[in-house]
Scaffold this motif. Sequence first.
Motif, short mmCIF file in Angstrom:
data_model
loop_
_atom_site.label_atom_id
_atom_site.label_comp_id
_atom_site.label_asym_id
_atom_site.label_seq_id
_atom_site.Cartn_x
_atom_site.Cartn_y
_atom_site.Cartn_z
N GLN A 1 4.25 11.08 1.35
CA GLN A 1 4.20 10.37 0.05
C GLN A 1 3.07 9.94 -0.79
O GLN A 1 2.98 9.37 -1.57
CB GLN A 1 4.91 8.81 0.27
CG GLN A 1 6.36 9.02 0.71
CD GLN A 1 6.98 7.37 0.98
OE1 GLN A 1 7.12 7.21 2.07
NE2 GLN A 1 6.85 6.59 -0.06
N GLY A 2 2.08 10.68 0.03
CA GLY A 2 0.53 10.53 -0.56
C GLY A 2 0.20 8.90 -0.28
O GLY A 2 0.67 8.58 0.52
N ASP B 1 -1.34 5.52 -2.02
CA ASP B 1 -1.40 4.59 -3.11
C ASP B 1 -2.54 3.88 -3.22
O ASP B 1 -3.08 3.14 -4.16
CB ASP B 1 -0.22 4.07 -3.40
CG ASP B 1 1.13 5.02 -3.59
OD1 ASP B 1 1.06 5.80 -4.51
OD2 ASP B 1 1.87 4.84 -2.66
N ASN C 1 -2.85 9.57 -4.60
CA ASN C 1 -2.01 9.93 -5.69
C ASN C 1 -2.67 9.56 -7.05
O ASN C 1 -3.63 8.68 -6.82
CB ASN C 1 -0.62 9.15 -5.69
CG ASN C 1 0.36 9.56 -4.52
OD1 ASN C 1 0.21 10.66 -4.06
ND2 ASN C 1 0.85 8.60 -3.68
#
Length: 246
Positions: free
Chosen positions: A78-79, A81, A126
């Motif tokens: 999901q990368g 954040d 991200n």
Amino acid sequence: MGQLDGKIAVVTGGNAGIGLATARRFAAEGAHVFITGRREVELEEAAAAIGNATAVPGDVSVAADVDRLYERVRERGQGLDVLFANAGINHIATLDELTEDVHDAVFDVNVKGTFLTVQKALPELNDGASVILTSSTAAESGSAGMSVYGASKAAVRAYARAWAAELGGRGIRVNAVSPGPVDTLLWDTAFGERAGEMLDTVAAGLPRKRVADPDEIAAAVTFLASPQSSFVYGANLYADGGMNQI
């Protein structure tokens, strides 16, 4: 919904103090949190207490350990954040007492460790991510015995400014948080049996006559991590009880 619902976060030095309090807050706001630190048993206990967390033991001043951390983040797919580059150490010594080994150890963790933590995160970050660095009021004050720690945190503050300029094109916000005195084990490490006395002395000079709880610093970091601070780039958020402000 939490402020960080569905987000992936990394907190270095996440096994105690400000790092643990912030990791708990991030998880409560909906993030899955990767925490890292050098004390493996303590780190695993912290992850279990947080709940929505993954423990990855390691030393931020060792490149291979940081690589291993981001391998685990990459596996999730999901990368990244939110990155809170928080790991740091202190050593109280006057100029005549300070040794080369101690000087190098503080800079290895506080400066090199911050550099490795952020640089090696770049492929995972991200667009629109938030990066928060832990600086300190010691970066600007001239406290006896705190020269190497203060110098290391001044370097971290400089990183936040430059990296905000470099990464802003991707919407990645880089900011610093500068805590004042916080009731954590760092005081015991630095002052030993005098820790309580030193905390009381510092607290007496603050408007509220107390030092911070780690959860109060976590709240400031969460603001910088969240969309609430969407137009904040390169800032230094003081959460110091007025120590450097009044």
